[in-house]
Write a protein that holds these residues in place. Structure first.
Motif, PDB file in Angstrom:
ATOM      1  N   SER A 178      -9.402 -11.989  66.540  1.00  0.00           N
ATOM      2  CA  SER A 178     -10.136 -12.174  65.510  1.00  0.00           C
ATOM      3  C   SER A 178     -10.702 -12.953  66.069  1.00  0.00           C
ATOM      4  CB  SER A 178      -9.180 -13.173  64.491  1.00  0.00           C
ATOM      5  OG  SER A 178     -10.030 -13.595  63.477  1.00  0.00           O
ATOM      6  N   GLU A 179     -12.222 -13.084  66.177  1.00  0.00           N
ATOM      7  CA  GLU A 179     -13.322 -13.718  66.870  1.00  0.00           C
ATOM      8  C   GLU A 179     -13.061 -15.953  65.873  1.00  0.00           C
ATOM      9  OE1 GLU A 179     -17.435 -13.886  68.065  1.00  0.00           O
ATOM     10  OE2 GLU A 179     -17.008 -12.320  67.596  1.00  0.00           O
ATOM     11  N   ARG A 180     -13.223 -16.426  67.134  1.00  0.00           N
ATOM     12  CA  ARG A 180     -13.661 -17.954  66.866  1.00  0.00           C
ATOM     13  C   ARG A 180     -14.701 -18.262  66.689  1.00  0.00           C
ATOM     14  NH1 ARG A 180      -9.133 -20.839  69.420  1.00  0.00           N
ATOM     15  NH2 ARG A 180     -10.048 -22.566  69.233  1.00  0.00           N
ATOM     16  N   ASP A 181     -14.546 -19.674  65.564  1.00  0.00           N
ATOM     17  CA  ASP A 181     -16.414 -19.793  65.381  1.00  0.00           C
ATOM     18  C   ASP A 181     -16.745 -21.043  66.060  1.00  0.00           C
ATOM     19  OD1 ASP A 181     -14.536 -22.353  64.244  1.00  0.00           O
ATOM     20  OD2 ASP A 181     -15.135 -21.295  62.393  1.00  0.00           O
ATOM     21  N   ALA A 182     -17.691 -21.816  66.077  1.00  0.00           N
ATOM     22  CA  ALA A 182     -18.066 -22.932  66.834  1.00  0.00           C
ATOM     23  C   ALA A 182     -17.163 -23.501  67.059  1.00  0.00           C
ATOM     24  CB  ALA A 182     -19.044 -23.404  66.567  1.00  0.00           C
ATOM     25  N   LYS A 191      -9.009 -16.739  67.464  1.00  0.00           N
ATOM     26  CA  LYS A 191      -8.726 -17.704  66.454  1.00  0.00           C
ATOM     27  C   LYS A 191      -7.990 -18.294  66.275  1.00  0.00           C
ATOM     28  CE  LYS A 191      -8.553 -15.954  61.785  1.00  0.00           C
ATOM     29  NZ  LYS A 191      -9.468 -16.296  60.764  1.00  0.00           N
ATOM     30  N   ASP A 215     -13.646 -24.415  66.144  1.00  0.00           N
ATOM     31  CA  ASP A 215     -12.461 -23.793  67.557  1.00  0.00           C
ATOM     32  C   ASP A 215     -13.358 -24.195  68.850  1.00  0.00           C
ATOM     33  OD1 ASP A 215     -10.749 -22.729  65.397  1.00  0.00           O
ATOM     34  OD2 ASP A 215     -11.845 -21.191  65.113  1.00  0.00           O
ATOM     35  N   GLU A 216     -14.057 -24.278  69.172  1.00  0.00           N
ATOM     36  CA  GLU A 216     -14.703 -24.130  70.728  1.00  0.00           C
ATOM     37  C   GLU A 216     -14.430 -25.970  71.012  1.00  0.00           C
ATOM     38  OE1 GLU A 216     -14.935 -22.110  72.846  1.00  0.00           O
ATOM     39  OE2 GLU A 216     -14.217 -20.584  71.351  1.00  0.00           O
TER      40      GLU A 216
END
Length: 76
Positions: A53-57, A9, A59-60
């Motif tokens: 840290s993982e991205r969320d939808a 992220k 961000d995509e």
């Protein structure tokens, strides 16, 4: 999901294969002309620094829109 810069992220997608890391504040850069600007590390999407840290939808979707705009500008 793989833990890599391209899916973090904190990464700002610049172009296919390259991201600008926004995990830390930008560093000041003093150009030889006297102009002051800032820089952030540019890295490959496959890299990983350990601050992942993982991205969320959302961000995509922003990345898809940025790439589409870039492709349109390059096509002109």
């Amino acid at each position: 999901m793989s833990r890599r810069c391209g899916s973090c992220k904190f990464a700002d997608l610049l172009s296919y294969g390259t991201v600008e890391c926004r995990r830390m504040p930008p560093q000041a850069y003093f150009e030889p002309t006297g102009k002051v600007s800032n820089i952030r590390p540019r890295v490959g999407q496959e890299y990983w620094c350990g601050e992942f840290s993982e991205r969320d939808a959302g961000d995509e979707l922003l990345d898809i829109a940025k790439l589409a705009n870039q492709m349109l500008r390059e096509a002109k």
